[in-house]
Design a protein around this motif. Structure first.
Motif, short mmCIF file in Angstrom:
data_model
loop_
_atom_site.label_atom_id
_atom_site.label_comp_id
_atom_site.label_asym_id
_atom_site.label_seq_id
_atom_site.Cartn_x
_atom_site.Cartn_y
_atom_site.Cartn_z
N GLY A 1 18.11 9.43 5.09
CA GLY A 1 17.80 9.48 3.66
C GLY A 1 17.02 8.29 3.16
N SER A 2 17.20 7.12 3.79
CA SER A 2 16.49 5.92 3.31
C SER A 2 14.99 6.02 3.54
CB SER A 2 17.04 4.68 4.02
OG SER A 2 18.39 4.46 3.65
N MET A 3 14.55 6.88 4.46
CA MET A 3 13.11 7.05 4.67
C MET A 3 12.45 7.75 3.50
SD MET A 3 12.78 8.09 8.71
CE MET A 3 11.03 7.69 8.76
N TYR A 4 13.25 8.37 2.65
CA TYR A 4 12.72 9.12 1.51
C TYR A 4 12.78 8.32 0.21
CZ TYR A 4 12.71 13.16 4.58
OH TYR A 4 12.44 14.03 5.62
N LEU A 5 13.22 7.07 0.29
CA LEU A 5 13.23 6.21 -0.88
C LEU A 5 11.82 5.67 -1.13
CD1 LEU A 5 16.48 4.15 -0.13
CD2 LEU A 5 16.21 6.09 -1.71
N ALA A 6 11.60 5.09 -2.29
CA ALA A 6 10.31 4.47 -2.59
C ALA A 6 9.98 3.42 -1.53
CB ALA A 6 10.34 3.83 -3.97
N PRO B 1 0.83 -1.21 0.00
CA PRO B 1 0.00 0.00 0.00
C PRO B 1 0.87 1.26 0.00
CG PRO B 1 -0.74 -1.55 1.68
CD PRO B 1 0.57 -2.07 1.17
N VAL B 2 0.40 2.29 -0.73
CA VAL B 2 1.14 3.56 -0.76
C VAL B 2 0.58 4.47 0.33
CG1 VAL B 2 2.06 5.37 -2.25
CG2 VAL B 2 1.27 3.25 -3.26
N ASP B 3 0.66 4.02 1.54
CA ASP B 3 0.17 4.77 2.70
C ASP B 3 0.82 4.14 3.93
OD1 ASP B 3 -2.11 6.62 3.96
OD2 ASP B 3 -2.01 4.74 5.08
N SER C 1 10.82 2.12 4.47
CA SER C 1 10.21 3.32 3.87
C SER C 1 8.79 2.98 3.43
CB SER C 1 11.05 3.81 2.70
OG SER C 1 11.22 2.79 1.72
N ALA C 2 7.91 3.98 3.47
CA ALA C 2 6.49 3.65 3.40
C ALA C 2 5.67 4.48 2.42
CB ALA C 2 5.86 3.78 4.79
N GLU C 3 6.27 5.43 1.74
CA GLU C 3 5.48 6.28 0.85
C GLU C 3 6.16 6.40 -0.51
OE1 GLU C 3 2.57 8.08 1.55
OE2 GLU C 3 2.33 7.43 3.63
N ALA C 4 5.78 7.42 -1.28
CA ALA C 4 6.40 7.66 -2.58
C ALA C 4 7.79 8.25 -2.39
CB ALA C 4 5.52 8.61 -3.40
#
Length: 205
Positions: free
Chosen positions: A69-74, A17-19, A93-96
Protein backbone atom coordinates in the motif's frame (compact mmCIF):
# COMPACT_ATOMS: atom_id res chain seq x y z
CA UNK A 1 23.22 14.61 20.02
CA UNK A 2 26.42 15.98 18.42
CA UNK A 3 26.04 18.75 15.87
CA UNK A 4 25.90 17.14 12.42
CA UNK A 5 28.96 17.79 10.28
CA UNK A 6 26.97 18.10 7.06
CA UNK A 7 24.51 20.89 6.28
CA UNK A 8 21.90 18.63 4.69
CA UNK A 9 18.67 20.42 3.77
CA UNK A 10 15.46 18.33 3.79
CA UNK A 11 13.80 17.77 0.41
CA UNK A 12 10.12 18.65 0.17
CA UNK A 13 7.61 16.76 -1.94
CA UNK A 14 7.57 19.66 -4.39
CA UNK A 15 11.32 19.15 -4.94
CA UNK A 16 10.74 15.62 -6.23
CA UNK A 17 9.99 14.90 -9.92
CA UNK A 18 6.53 13.40 -10.49
CA UNK A 19 7.94 10.58 -12.60
CA UNK A 20 9.51 7.37 -11.35
CA UNK A 21 12.45 7.24 -13.75
CA UNK A 22 13.26 10.92 -13.31
CA UNK A 23 13.04 10.55 -9.53
CA UNK A 24 15.44 7.58 -9.49
CA UNK A 25 17.97 9.64 -11.44
CA UNK A 26 17.31 12.77 -9.35
CA UNK A 27 18.11 10.97 -6.09
CA UNK A 28 21.69 10.17 -7.11
CA UNK A 29 23.89 12.47 -5.04
CA UNK A 30 21.13 13.24 -2.54
CA UNK A 31 21.19 12.05 1.07
CA UNK A 32 19.44 9.54 3.32
CA UNK A 33 19.40 10.59 6.97
CA UNK A 34 18.23 8.72 10.06
CA UNK A 35 18.05 10.70 13.31
CA UNK A 36 17.63 8.64 16.48
CA UNK A 37 18.17 9.23 20.22
CA UNK A 38 21.55 7.49 19.76
CA UNK A 39 22.63 9.93 17.07
CA UNK A 40 22.50 10.52 13.35
CA UNK A 41 23.49 8.20 10.55
CA UNK A 42 23.54 9.49 7.00
CA UNK A 43 24.92 8.72 3.58
CA UNK A 44 25.02 10.00 0.04
CA UNK A 45 22.82 8.04 -2.37
CA UNK A 46 25.04 6.48 -5.03
CA UNK A 47 22.72 3.88 -6.59
CA UNK A 48 18.98 3.56 -7.23
CA UNK A 49 16.59 1.54 -9.39
CA UNK A 50 13.27 2.68 -10.87
CA UNK A 51 10.08 0.57 -10.86
CA UNK A 52 7.61 2.67 -12.88
CA UNK A 53 3.86 2.09 -13.37
CA UNK A 54 3.12 -1.04 -15.39
CA UNK A 55 6.55 -2.56 -14.77
CA UNK A 56 6.24 -6.35 -14.49
CA UNK A 57 9.16 -6.40 -12.03
CA UNK A 58 7.42 -3.98 -9.66
CA UNK A 59 5.72 -5.09 -6.44
CA UNK A 60 2.75 -3.00 -7.60
CA UNK A 61 2.33 -4.79 -10.95
CA UNK A 62 -0.62 -6.93 -9.80
CA UNK A 63 -2.33 -4.03 -8.06
CA UNK A 64 -2.73 -2.76 -4.53
CA UNK A 65 -2.31 -5.35 -1.79
CA UNK A 66 -1.99 -5.09 2.01
CA UNK A 67 1.80 -5.43 1.76
CA UNK A 68 2.39 -2.80 -0.95
CA UNK A 69 0.00 0.00 0.00
CA UNK A 70 2.85 2.44 0.65
CA UNK A 71 3.75 2.35 -3.05
CA UNK A 72 0.43 4.06 -3.72
CA UNK A 73 1.07 7.01 -1.41
CA UNK A 74 2.19 10.40 -2.73
CA UNK A 75 5.81 10.42 -3.89
CA UNK A 76 8.33 10.59 -1.06
CA UNK A 77 6.98 7.91 1.30
CA UNK A 78 8.97 4.88 2.44
CA UNK A 79 8.02 1.43 1.24
CA UNK A 80 9.92 -1.17 3.26
CA UNK A 81 9.75 -4.82 2.23
CA UNK A 82 11.39 -7.95 3.65
CA UNK A 83 12.93 -9.82 0.72
CA UNK A 84 13.57 -13.58 0.70
CA UNK A 85 12.88 -13.55 4.43
CA UNK A 86 16.37 -12.14 5.02
CA UNK A 87 16.81 -8.45 4.29
CA UNK A 88 14.69 -5.32 4.44
CA UNK A 89 14.85 -3.06 1.41
CA UNK A 90 14.07 0.64 1.43
CA UNK A 91 12.02 1.94 -1.47
CA UNK A 92 10.30 5.29 -1.96
CA UNK A 93 6.91 5.92 -3.58
CA UNK A 94 7.43 7.78 -6.81
CA UNK A 95 4.21 9.02 -8.42
CA UNK A 96 0.88 10.68 -7.59
CA UNK A 97 -1.48 9.26 -4.96
CA UNK A 98 -3.01 5.91 -6.00
CA UNK A 99 -0.39 5.25 -8.71
CA UNK A 100 1.71 2.24 -7.67
CA UNK A 101 5.38 2.86 -8.40
CA UNK A 102 8.64 3.29 -6.56
CA UNK A 103 12.39 3.58 -6.56
CA UNK A 104 14.75 1.28 -4.69
CA UNK A 105 17.68 2.73 -2.74
CA UNK A 106 20.46 0.28 -3.59
CA UNK A 107 23.52 1.88 -1.98
CA UNK A 108 24.82 4.88 -0.09
CA UNK A 109 28.26 6.26 0.72
CA UNK A 110 28.31 6.29 4.57
CA UNK A 111 29.13 9.75 5.91
CA UNK A 112 27.77 10.48 9.39
CA UNK A 113 27.39 8.16 12.37
CA UNK A 114 29.97 5.62 11.25
CA UNK A 115 30.35 4.12 14.76
CA UNK A 116 26.59 3.47 14.86
CA UNK A 117 26.67 1.84 11.42
CA UNK A 118 29.67 -0.26 12.39
CA UNK A 119 27.91 -1.40 15.56
CA UNK A 120 24.96 -2.55 13.48
CA UNK A 121 27.29 -4.33 11.01
CA UNK A 122 30.26 -5.46 13.14
CA UNK A 123 33.45 -6.47 11.39
CA UNK A 124 32.44 -4.91 8.06
CA UNK A 125 34.70 -2.41 6.31
CA UNK A 126 33.58 1.08 5.33
CA UNK A 127 33.09 0.23 1.64
CA UNK A 128 30.63 -2.56 2.42
CA UNK A 129 28.68 -0.96 5.26
CA UNK A 130 25.81 0.10 2.99
CA UNK A 131 26.80 -1.21 -0.46
CA UNK A 132 23.64 -3.08 -1.45
CA UNK A 133 20.00 -2.60 -0.43
CA UNK A 134 19.97 -5.07 2.47
CA UNK A 135 23.21 -3.72 3.88
CA UNK A 136 21.90 -0.17 3.55
CA UNK A 137 18.88 -0.81 5.76
CA UNK A 138 20.97 -2.62 8.36
CA UNK A 139 23.53 0.20 8.52
CA UNK A 140 20.84 2.87 8.88
CA UNK A 141 18.74 0.85 11.33
CA UNK A 142 15.67 0.57 9.09
CA UNK A 143 13.08 -2.17 9.54
CA UNK A 144 9.44 -2.91 8.78
CA UNK A 145 8.18 -0.21 11.18
CA UNK A 146 9.41 2.43 8.74
CA UNK A 147 6.98 1.36 6.02
CA UNK A 148 4.77 4.32 5.10
CA UNK A 149 6.95 6.97 6.76
CA UNK A 150 7.01 10.37 5.07
CA UNK A 151 10.61 10.84 3.94
CA UNK A 152 9.86 14.50 3.20
CA UNK A 153 9.03 15.32 6.83
CA UNK A 154 12.62 16.27 7.70
CA UNK A 155 12.71 14.19 10.88
CA UNK A 156 13.38 10.61 11.85
CA UNK A 157 14.17 8.96 8.52
CA UNK A 158 14.32 11.57 5.78
CA UNK A 159 15.83 12.60 2.44
CA UNK A 160 17.88 15.73 1.87
CA UNK A 161 20.35 17.53 -0.34
CA UNK A 162 23.45 19.69 -0.26
CA UNK A 163 23.82 22.29 -2.99
CA UNK A 164 26.45 21.04 -5.40
CA UNK A 165 27.22 21.21 -9.11
CA UNK A 166 25.41 18.69 -11.35
CA UNK A 167 27.19 15.35 -11.55
CA UNK A 168 27.33 12.57 -14.15
CA UNK A 169 24.87 9.72 -13.66
CA UNK A 170 25.52 6.23 -14.97
CA UNK A 171 22.68 4.07 -16.32
CA UNK A 172 22.46 0.28 -16.66
CA UNK A 173 19.87 -2.45 -16.57
CA UNK A 174 18.61 -3.49 -13.14
CA UNK A 175 20.13 -6.25 -11.01
CA UNK A 176 18.80 -9.65 -9.97
CA UNK A 177 15.49 -9.64 -11.85
CA UNK A 178 13.75 -12.27 -13.96
CA UNK A 179 11.33 -9.83 -15.66
CA UNK A 180 11.89 -6.61 -17.61
CA UNK A 181 15.60 -7.38 -17.51
CA UNK A 182 16.57 -5.23 -20.49
CA UNK A 183 15.28 -1.86 -19.27
CA UNK A 184 17.95 0.76 -18.39
CA UNK A 185 16.43 1.70 -15.03
CA UNK A 186 19.40 1.44 -12.66
CA UNK A 187 21.16 4.72 -11.89
CA UNK A 188 24.47 5.20 -10.15
CA UNK A 189 27.37 7.54 -9.43
CA UNK A 190 30.09 6.40 -11.86
CA UNK A 191 33.12 7.32 -9.73
CA UNK A 192 31.82 5.93 -6.44
CA UNK A 193 33.46 2.91 -4.81
CA UNK A 194 30.23 2.33 -2.86
CA UNK A 195 28.09 1.25 -5.83
CA UNK A 196 26.94 -2.38 -5.73
CA UNK A 197 26.83 -4.90 -8.54
CA UNK A 198 27.98 -4.47 -12.17
CA UNK A 199 29.36 -1.06 -13.03
CA UNK A 200 29.21 -1.12 -16.83
CA UNK A 201 28.32 2.38 -17.94
CA UNK A 202 25.67 2.52 -20.66
CA UNK A 203 24.99 6.24 -20.54
CA UNK A 204 26.41 9.26 -18.75
CA UNK A 205 25.38 12.91 -18.86
Amino acid sequence: MPTPALAIVPLSRDDLPVDTVELARFMIGKYLVHDTPDGRTSGRVVETEAYPPGDAASHAFKGRRPHNGSMYLARGHAYVRLTYGLSYMLNMSAEAVDVGAGILFRAIEPLEGLPLMEARRPGVGLRDLARGPGRLTMALGIGQSFDGRDLCAGQGLWIGAIETAPMPVGVTTRIGLSRETDRPLRFFMPDSAFVSGPRKLLESF
